[in-house]
Design an enzyme around this catalytic site. Structure first.
Site, PDB file in Angstrom:
ATOM      1  N   GLU A 111       4.315 -19.244  -3.779  1.00 43.17           N
ATOM      2  CA  GLU A 111       4.139 -19.874  -2.482  1.00 43.17           C
ATOM      3  C   GLU A 111       2.680 -20.220  -2.231  1.00 43.17           C
ATOM      4  O   GLU A 111       1.773 -19.461  -2.550  1.00 43.17           O
ATOM      5  CB  GLU A 111       4.606 -18.911  -1.388  1.00 43.17           C
ATOM      6  CG  GLU A 111       5.985 -18.397  -1.686  1.00 43.17           C
ATOM      7  CD  GLU A 111       6.831 -18.184  -0.465  1.00 43.17           C
ATOM      8  OE1 GLU A 111       6.319 -18.377   0.647  1.00 43.17           O
ATOM      9  OE2 GLU A 111       8.008 -17.842  -0.643  1.00 43.17           O
ATOM     10  N   CYS A 196       2.498  -2.360   0.380  1.00 39.60           N
ATOM     11  CA  CYS A 196       2.127  -2.077   1.771  1.00 39.60           C
ATOM     12  C   CYS A 196       3.403  -2.129   2.615  1.00 39.60           C
ATOM     13  O   CYS A 196       4.242  -2.999   2.437  1.00 39.60           O
ATOM     14  CB  CYS A 196       1.110  -3.100   2.267  1.00 39.60           C
ATOM     15  SG  CYS A 196      -0.380  -3.103   1.262  1.00 39.60           S
ATOM     16  N   SER A 298      -8.694  -5.814   3.102  1.00 41.36           N
ATOM     17  CA  SER A 298      -7.616  -5.525   4.054  1.00 41.36           C
ATOM     18  C   SER A 298      -7.729  -4.065   4.494  1.00 41.36           C
ATOM     19  O   SER A 298      -7.193  -3.171   3.852  1.00 41.36           O
ATOM     20  CB  SER A 298      -6.257  -5.777   3.405  1.00 41.36           C
ATOM     21  OG  SER A 298      -6.110  -7.147   3.134  1.00 41.36           O
ATOM     22  N   CYS A 419       0.802 -14.837   7.365  1.00 37.69           N
ATOM     23  CA  CYS A 419       0.375 -13.711   6.527  1.00 37.69           C
ATOM     24  C   CYS A 419       1.481 -12.691   6.357  1.00 37.69           C
ATOM     25  O   CYS A 419       2.105 -12.278   7.336  1.00 37.69           O
ATOM     26  CB  CYS A 419      -0.777 -12.963   7.193  1.00 37.69           C
ATOM     27  SG  CYS A 419      -2.240 -13.920   7.336  1.00 37.69           S
TER      28      CYS A 419
END
Ligand code: SAH
Ligand code: SF4
Length: 428
Positions: A111, A196, A298, A419
């Site tokens: 993607e 995550c 992050s 996101c």
């Protein structure tokens, strides 16, 4: 929290060896390839020009090479093999999500997301993501109107089927005089192994690494679709799509070098985001500035206890280890490290968390900024989107502590392009 089913073993594709792809090779490798074919080495430079500057996607169309040579290369099995857009999803806000076919013949797609007018800070410094991004830029690209969540299939590696969907950016009216401004979000792996807890991509597990050609190819495929002119249009690249770039380090950096050296993009308009893979950050810190993108970490939590709960990787490399790895990076003048912070309603968005984050970042002594991202929902993920007031209060607390903080506007949520929503979602 879920168990970690994934592994950190890179999954490369052996069949790639048998496919003779020119796209993805740098000028030096192309020269070697030409010499092997009995040609002078400078033919490699011609090929690089054709593939990366002129963006020619078919071997037979590279007319700087003699016809006989093109035919010989083709008969030996060589092909350009540039990744192509297979499907397009268009959001009501102008964002486009693409499924891009790779080079490995395994049918996997990745993607890529195009966000016109920047992204409110995703580019890494909060200011150059696009003058129109704060709503008062005068040079804003006029976005065509899109049907809500329309999908477009692109057959046979061509872009023939855009009719009736208002193919963006290509008409002369839109391109009139202004430079395009956009941010392109690029994937580095199919799926992700980091697991995550709040991220939809994690649910895929790691399927495989992308090749350098597949990473750089996403950029050129989308540049062609939007008729981007390198050197004129202002497109920021963010390596924040599917996957963890620093767990596919060599291919990721090969792609960056291709994009800088051969395509002509500036690494200062590129930002790579990592969940905190310490050995990767250490290697990154040693990269020469001419090939080093900006760095985003992050962070996503105010302390190790919460971070380990939502990001299992923190148990291997806790916050202090990540910061120590970042420290040796020789930042350019005015460059800052970006800390991304996903606000999970009730979990990481409380006022005391903001105070703790401010303290943590100040203690590092690093020139830093924070990008706040309200959590984007995904099916089967049990978190809550934070209240708008909580997001603003969080930002204000950081700003009061002298830390530049930006709230990243969710882009393309309606097409699963925001996101953490990338999961090859084909249906609405
Ligand atoms: N793997 C890298 C880069 C891709 S993820 C990384 O984790 O940094 C890009 C960003 O999206 C990360 O900052 C991540 O924390 C964030 N993210 C993941 N899932 C999200 C979600 N559901 N909502 C909002 N942000 C999310
Ligand atoms: Fe991977 Fe990044 Fe998603 Fe974590 S947030 S699972 S590192 S893509």
């Amino acid at each position: 929290m879920r168990e970690n089913p994934s592994q950190f073993v890179p999954l490369d594709v052996p069949s790639l060896q048998s496919r003779k792809s020119l796209f993805g090779l740098d000028a030096e490798a192309l020269a070697a390839c030409m010499v092997e074919a009995g040609e002078p080495a400078w033919r490699g430079r011609q090929l690089a020009e054709a593939l990366y500057r002129q963006r020619i996607a078919e071997l037979d169309a590279i007319t700087t090479l003699p016809k006989a040579l093109r035919q010989r290369l083709a008969s030996e099995g060589w092909q350009v093999d540039r990744p192509a857009i297979a499907q397009v999803f268009q959001s009501a806000d102008g964002t486009e999500r693409y499924l891009v076919e790779g080079q490995c013949g395994d049918g996997l797609t990745v993607e890529t997301v195009w966000m016109p007018e920047g992204d409110d800070g995703e580019s890494g410094d909060g200011s150059d993501a696009g003058g129109g991004s704060n709503g008062n830029g005068s040079e804003t690209l006029r976005a065509p109107s899109y049907p809500r969540f329309s999908a477009e299939r692109v057959g046979n590696h061509q872009l023939g089927s855009t009719q009736g969907l208002g193919a963006p950016g290509l008409d002369s009216e839109t391109r009139e005089h202004s430079r395009q401004r956009a941010t392109l979000c690029v994937s580095s792996q199919v799926g992700c192994a980091v697991n995550c807890d709040f991220c939809l991509t994690a649910r895929l597990g790691l399927q495989r690494n992308l090749t350098a050609g597949e990473i750089a190819g996403q950029v050129l495929a989308v540049f062609d679709r939007h008729a981007v002119e390198v050197g004129r249009d202002r497109v920021n690249l963010v390596f924040m799509g599917m996957g963890e770039p620093f767990l596919n380090y060599d291919n990721f950096m090969d792609a960056v070098r291709l994009l800088v050296r051969e395509v002509g993009l500036s690494p200062q308009r590129m930002t790579v985001s990592t969940s905190g893979i310490v050995p990767g950050i250490e290697r990154f810190a040693a990269e020469p500035p001419e090939f080093r993108p900006k760095l985003a970490i992050s962070l996503n939590a105010p302390n190790d206890a919460i971070r380990s709960q939502i990001m299992p990787i923190n148990r291997k490399w806790p916050i202090a280890a990540v910061i120590d790895a970042v420290r040796p990076i020789k930042l350019r003048p005015r460059e800052r490290i970006t800390f991304e912070y996903v606000l999970l309603g009730g979990v990481t968005d409380r006022p005391e968390h903001a105070v703790e984050v401010a303290r943590l970042i100040r203690r590092t002594g690093l020139p830093a900024k924070v990008n706040l991202i309200a959590w984007n929902p995904g099916p089967g993920i049990e978190y809550a989107t934070p209240q708008t007031e909580a997001v603003e209060a969080f930002r204000q607390t950081l700003a009061d502590a002298g830390i530049p903080a930006y709230v990243r506007k969710p882009r393309g949520r309606d097409i699963y392009a925001a996101c953490g929503q990338l999961k090859r979602t084909v249906e609405g």
